[in-house]
Scaffold this active site. Structure first.
Site, mmCIF file in Angstrom:
data_model
loop_
_atom_site.group_PDB
_atom_site.id
_atom_site.type_symbol
_atom_site.label_atom_id
_atom_site.label_comp_id
_atom_site.label_asym_id
_atom_site.label_seq_id
_atom_site.Cartn_x
_atom_site.Cartn_y
_atom_site.Cartn_z
ATOM 1 N N GLN A 108 -1.026 24.672 -37.971
ATOM 2 C CA GLN A 108 0.349 24.474 -38.500
ATOM 3 C C GLN A 108 0.237 22.961 -38.700
ATOM 4 O O GLN A 108 -0.270 22.168 -37.964
ATOM 5 C CB GLN A 108 1.388 25.042 -37.583
ATOM 6 N N SER B 2 1.599 26.377 -31.340
ATOM 7 C CA SER B 2 0.574 27.430 -30.853
ATOM 8 C C SER B 2 0.338 28.538 -32.012
ATOM 9 O O SER B 2 -0.206 29.387 -31.735
ATOM 10 C CB SER B 2 1.296 28.097 -29.654
ATOM 11 N N HIS B 3 0.515 28.058 -33.192
ATOM 12 C CA HIS B 3 0.229 28.887 -34.488
ATOM 13 C C HIS B 3 -1.026 28.578 -34.957
ATOM 14 O O HIS B 3 -1.253 28.182 -35.852
ATOM 15 C CB HIS B 3 1.536 28.723 -35.447
ATOM 16 N N VAL B 4 -1.891 29.093 -33.932
ATOM 17 C CA VAL B 4 -3.343 29.292 -34.524
ATOM 18 C C VAL B 4 -3.729 30.558 -35.289
ATOM 19 O O VAL B 4 -3.363 31.465 -34.634
ATOM 20 C CB VAL B 4 -4.405 28.889 -33.259
#
Lengths: 255, 587
Positions: free
Chosen positions: B347, B514-516
């Site tokens: 992100q 934490s948007h992996v």
């Protein structure tokens, strides 16, 4: 399948957790032996506060990690990073050194939760902290190296220097104008600064932020849990008196 | 070696959002399901007690709820020519652990991706020309579409109790909602949250400038809500201990507050905690998953045979498990062959800080997903012709709370200690706000996941290696959307504005998101995807891999709503198609 053997209480699983889930079938992964893994089926039971208790720091217990000499140096640092002025008492008076001492004596001091396997090698700045040293080691080495530097340059230990001189040395550490022996000076300085601020602004439970001094200074209300009646009162000073996890001193007063 | 356990109908790896949802659907279809979780059993009353959750040191600084890197971490580098090194302390992102997973400490922001996103490459080629997408981007379609996804978004929002205001219903546009969202079959289950001062000020200004502000969709419920599983949640109290914390009020939707309390009471389900899956086993020709091998906390190894294997861990562990289990061909950036590890994306987080003299935002009143946003500069909601980039971001003000170890904004140039530091800290604490722009991140051939050749976890398995940097496309996009955000900020007339567009290289140290996503992506073509639109692994029809690992690229939105929708979609495919006719659901 019912549990056959009493599971051992280790491996990140406390005895209390095991007892707390007694209504679950503890099958040790459905096999005999001392497996600690838990199998849940049906309604899990729990005991109130089983997983939540943090023991408040006992300030009277003496230094747990630092030697007397190290503690004096840390106190001499934290009272300059957070000096006493018209806004608050100093970091020393607020208990920041006690906070750091107790943190280093616990799991944090050894980086017990962190990946500390090698090979250790320097990388790019973006790859972050790659030092093999734990926080405890960083303090032990860094405090000794700081005193060595001060004896060489100023014929005194850090804690014996005037406030202005200490400020100057801390600035030089921050800007990497001083190289300490055996430890990267910035690595040491950044850790001390981070931990000092943690102590000053954390819940008083941990030994710093005495009597919520930093929260009163900022107007942070602390461990409150319901602002539904306040969220739409815009641009207004709400004048909350802070409260910590342990309550606040006037709650203890005898009526 | 591993002790073999009795066969079960289905085994589900990971009991966060995706795993819990699928397990519940399969149990309701009559299957016997075993859930395997590497962390502890978490329960609101036991773990997130109201008397002790307000602890910034424990939860934000010492990362109590997150996976401990001593158990498992990743290695990282920016380019394939560098040596990756381990992330020894979580920085850029915060993987979770235990039942509920990262869904316990998430913010609660619950967007649906827009209809164009599911056919992004086709959409951009249609609008801007067949050659418009630059070579540095490996954008692709998802192999599904809005009509297929919408019912599953609806199902997820009803489980989570998501609060918000519809902007587009199938019956037509609605005032006050997001005009750019895809047409919805129903409104949000609970009404929008009340708004604090800073989002209100932002929304008023954005409206004056002709934009379309809307309440950020939030899985922090605004009123008491009982979901279709019969689980009841309580209203958010805006305590300000939200992102990075567990919720003591049963207000923040997570698997532990919305699914597991019902699921654990069902006879055909059991959960095994503190059990870490080592491998998905397959038969001799690799065409069928036979089960999993896991290790419990005593170090004992177990084989759990299953007719259906569902892998629903966090993105990183989904991909690592596929690599260590030799599922699919590992991606090679030199040849661009292979699909396992391909199209990893992130992100692009930007923000603008506003320092005022005359305002009091009471910043400690907040929640992870309370706020107001605009989508006028997100995704392809604006004309990209001639701009030199694609993508955009969700621009919004979401005050998450202001616990002061971390929330001490001061203008650049302020000393970091001493009396002048203290003065500036006090002066700015209540009078500073920030506008975030959570922007897209478009996949690229050199951004991928693989096994690290050097670093191993405590069980001796290779760590997952991330090779990632921001593309030129994304850096240009970041500058553009941050400039647009700063225009709104200027109009709000603060004393000082500090614009922080994301710049390269990707830095593993500061928290960004934490948007992996990606690494085991869904699509219509087995040569560039790992799972089909039913989340079924190409060539291994009884294996399903579910989560943000399936996203082929990441739009300017938070991923959890789509993770939940994909979980329902996968479950629907298994129950309604696979069980009737076990085998490949797509040819």
């Amino acid at each position: 399948m019912k549990k056959r053997d009493e599971p051992a209480a280790s491996g990140g699983l406390t005895r209390r957790e095991l007892l707390g889930s007694s209504a679950a079938l503890l099958v040790g992964a459905a096999a005999p032996g001392a497996a600690q893994a838990l199998t849940f089926q049906g309604t899990p039971e729990w005991k109130p506060l089983a997983n939540v208790a943090v023991e408040p720091v006992d300030e009277s217990a003496g230094w747990q990690f630092f030697t007397e000499e190290e503690a004096a140096t840390v106190e001499a640092i934290v009272e300059r990073l957070i000096p006493a002025d018209d806004l608050s008492i100093s970091g020393k008076e607020a208990g920041c050194a006690i906070f750091i001492d107790r943190q280093l004596a616990g799991a944090y001091g050894g980086f017990e939760r962190l990946y500390m396997h090698g090979p250790f090698q320097d990388g790019t700045p973006e790859q972050g902290d790659q030092s093999p040293l734990t926080p405890g080691q960083r303090y032990r080495i860094g405090l000794a190296a700081l005193d060595d530097h001060c004896r060489r340059e100023h014929d005194a230990r850090f804690a014996e220097l005037e406030a202005d001189r200490r400020d100057q040395i801390l600035s030089q550490l921050e800007q990497e104008q001083i190289q300490l022996d055996d430890i990267d000076s910035q690595l040491f300085f950044e850790l001390v600064l981070t931990n000092t601020m943690e102590g000053f602004f954390a819940d008083p439970l941990y030994g710093g932020n005495r009597d919520m001094v930093s929260w009163k200074m900022l107007g942070f209300p602390g461990a409150r849990y319901d602002y539904r009646d306040y969220i739409e009162r815009h641009n207004e000073d709400l004048e909350f008196t802070p409260v910590s996890i342990g309550g606040r001193s006037d709650w203890q007063a005898q009526g | 070696m591993a002790t073999k356990l009795p066969l079960t109908d289905a085994v589900v790896v990971g009991l966060g959002w995706a795993g819990a949802i699928i397990a519940n659907e399969l149990v309701d279809a009559g299957l016997k399901v075993v859930g395997i979780e590497r962390g502890p059993w978490r329960d609101t009353a036991k773990d997130f007690n109201i008397a002790s959750v307000t602890d910034e040191l424990r939860y934000a600084q010492r990362q109590e709820l997150m996976l401990r890197t001593a158990q498992n971490t990743i290695t990282m580098r920016n380019t394939p020519s560098q040596t990756a090194l381990p992330m020894r302390k979580w920085g850029s992102f915060h993987p979770g652990n235990g039942t509920g997973g990262a869904g316990n400490h998430w913010a609660g922001i619950t967007f649906r991706f827009q209809p164009e996103e599911f056919r992004l490459r086709s959409h951009l080629e249609e609008r801007y020309g067949a050659d418009a997408i630059p070579d540095e981007l490996s954008l692709q379609d998802w192999g599904t579409d809005w009509d297929e996804m919408e019912p599953f978004y609806d199902a997820f929002e009803k489980v989570a109790g998501t609060s918000g205001r519809a902007g587009q219903l199938k019956s037509g546009q609605q005032p006050g909602g997001n005009p750019f969202e895809g047409a919805r079959s129903s409104d949000y289950p609970t009404p929008p949250l009340k708004q604090p001062y800073s989002p209100t000020l932002f929304a008023d200004t954005a409206r004056e400038m002709g934009y379309s502000p809307f309440p950020v969709p939030s899985s922090l419920v605004s009123e008491a809500y009982t979901n279709p599983l019969g689980v009841t949640m309580g209203p958010c109290t805006f305590c300000g201990f939200c992102t990075n914390y567990g919720c003591a009020n049963y207000s923040k939707a997570s698997a532990i507050t919305t699914v597991l309390p019902a699921l654990i009471r069902k006879e055909n389900f059991e959960a095994r905690t503190h059990c870490e899956v080592l491998e998905v086993t397959t038969d001799s020709d690799g065409r069928r998953a036979t089960g999993i091998i896991y290790v419990d906390s005593a170090g004992r190894r177990w084989e759990q045979p299953a007719e259906i294997v569902v892998v629903a861990a966090f993105t990183f562990e989904n991909v690592r498990l596929m690599l260590t289990s030799n599922i699919g061909q590992a991606y090679d950036p030199a040849t661009r062959q292979g699909t396992t590890g391909r199209n990893y994306a992130y992100q692009t987080a930007n923000n603008v800080q506003l320092f005022f003299d005359d305002k009091n935002f009471n910043p400690f009143i907040g929640a992870g997903a309370v706020g107001m946003g605009i989508d006028d500069f997100n995704n392809d909601n604006f004309d990209h012709a001639g701009l030199g980039f694609f993508g955009g971001g969700s621009t919004r003000v979401t005050p998450i709370g202001a616990a002061p170890i971390n929330a001490r904004p001061t203008p650049p140039g302020t000393p970091r200690w001493g009396s002048n530091w203290k003065r500036a800290t006090v002066d700015n604490y209540k009078s500073t706000m920030s506008i975030g722009c959570e922007a897209s991140n478009y996949s690229s051939p050199n951004n991928y996941l693989s096994l690290d050749p050097t670093y191993r976890d405590r069980l001796g398995r290779p760590l997952l290696r991330i090779t990632f940097d921001f593309t030129q496309n994304d850096l240009r996009m970041a500058q553009y959307v941050t400039d647009k955000t700063a225009e709104i900020a200027r109009r709000m007339n603060p004393r000082q504005i500090v614009a922080n567009p994301r710049t390269g290289p990707w830095d593993g140290r500061p928290y960004q998101s934490s948007h992996v996503v990606g690494g085991f992506v869904m699509g219509a073509d087995p040569s560039n995807s790992s799972v089909n639109k039913h989340l079924q692994v190409w060539g291994v029809p009884n294996l399903f891999v579910v989560g943000a690992s399936a996203f082929p690229q990441n739009p300017g939105y938070n991923p959890t709503g789509t993770v939940g929708a994909l979980a329902f979609k996968a479950a629907y495919g298994i129950v309604n198609r696979y069980l009737r006719n076990p085998g490949e659901m797509m040819s």
